[in-house]
Design an enzyme around this catalytic site. Sequence first.
Site, short mmCIF file in Angstrom:
data_model
loop_
_atom_site.label_atom_id
_atom_site.label_comp_id
_atom_site.label_asym_id
_atom_site.label_seq_id
_atom_site.Cartn_x
_atom_site.Cartn_y
_atom_site.Cartn_z
N LYS A 149 0.84 -1.20 0.00
CA LYS A 149 0.00 0.00 0.00
C LYS A 149 0.87 1.24 0.00
O LYS A 149 1.94 1.27 0.64
CB LYS A 149 -0.92 0.03 1.23
CG LYS A 149 -1.87 1.24 1.26
CD LYS A 149 -2.82 1.16 2.43
CE LYS A 149 -2.20 1.63 3.73
NZ LYS A 149 -1.86 3.09 3.72
N GLU A 218 -9.59 7.69 3.69
CA GLU A 218 -9.41 8.07 5.10
C GLU A 218 -9.80 9.51 5.35
O GLU A 218 -9.45 10.42 4.59
CB GLU A 218 -7.95 7.87 5.53
CG GLU A 218 -7.72 8.26 7.00
CD GLU A 218 -6.37 7.88 7.54
OE1 GLU A 218 -6.11 8.18 8.72
OE2 GLU A 218 -5.57 7.28 6.79
#
Length: 323
Positions: A149, A218
Amino acid sequence: MAYNWFLALTNLTSVIGLSAEAYRRTGKVAMDPAVCEQRVTPAFIRGKKGRQRITFVTAYDFPTAKLADEAGFDMVLVGDTLAEVVLGYETTLPVTFETMLHHTAAARRGIRRALLVADLPYGTYQASEEDAVRFALRFVKEGGAQAVKLEGGQKRVNLIRRIVDAEIPMVGHIGLTPQSVHRMGGYKVQGRLEADIEKLLQDAVALDKAGVFAMVLEGIPREVAKTVSEEVSTPTLGIGAGPDCDGQVMVLNDLLGLTFKRPAKFVRQYLHGASDMRTALAQFKADIESGAYPTDAESYHLPGDFRLKLPEILKSVKGRGNN
């Protein structure tokens, strides 16, 4: 033959599986044995979009990764939040690649089913794409990660494609990107202005086309996350992005109550870990000081007949010492 047996087991467990009401009555969480056998892959994750919510949690070592895997999580992330919740730094920026690699390898040894994702830490991909590919390869070869990631949208597209070309599955991350904390001026919710919303949508579409198999959203408004999730074919994983994403991720220490900062609005604590540990440590200290620990039952013993020989052994040792 084995395949037929597996199908039979799958059908049987789907018929006699424990109901949700039974889970509530017993207070236990059980996993379908058929699910335990199926290793999670990027294709499996992509296939859950619009069908079943994806479960994702961080872990940083063998015991936490093992417990997350046994609980049935689809994905486990060795996140750069390691810097804050394990190593005690104020931000994620100081953690090094070698430290992340060390913890990824430990987590790998605890996982049998879940898909293990490793976070590229700050400094491993900002300088050059060549370095980033090499670091990603090391996560797979040395750490046992199955995916990597990184943070960023449109500006990371070429890098993502290069890593995917190296046969490494990729997870994207947009919105509040902690490695950009200084540019953002702190950990602030993103996507509240029209221009910011447009950029988030552009970033999401860019990641979708670049070939990520999942993307983390997020710290963005629920409405924006919902729009993004509906616009892209890639599964979205929310953290502080509302319930309309395709799955959710949370920092393990947050949900266990093992952090020492004020939790974010989206954090739900399922355990008061710090409080329970303080109580346990205080009790252990008190038991040592009072002599309550250890008891005779917690001690090892010599056989009865051999115990009688101890005075002779002591005498013999003292005698040799005087010669």
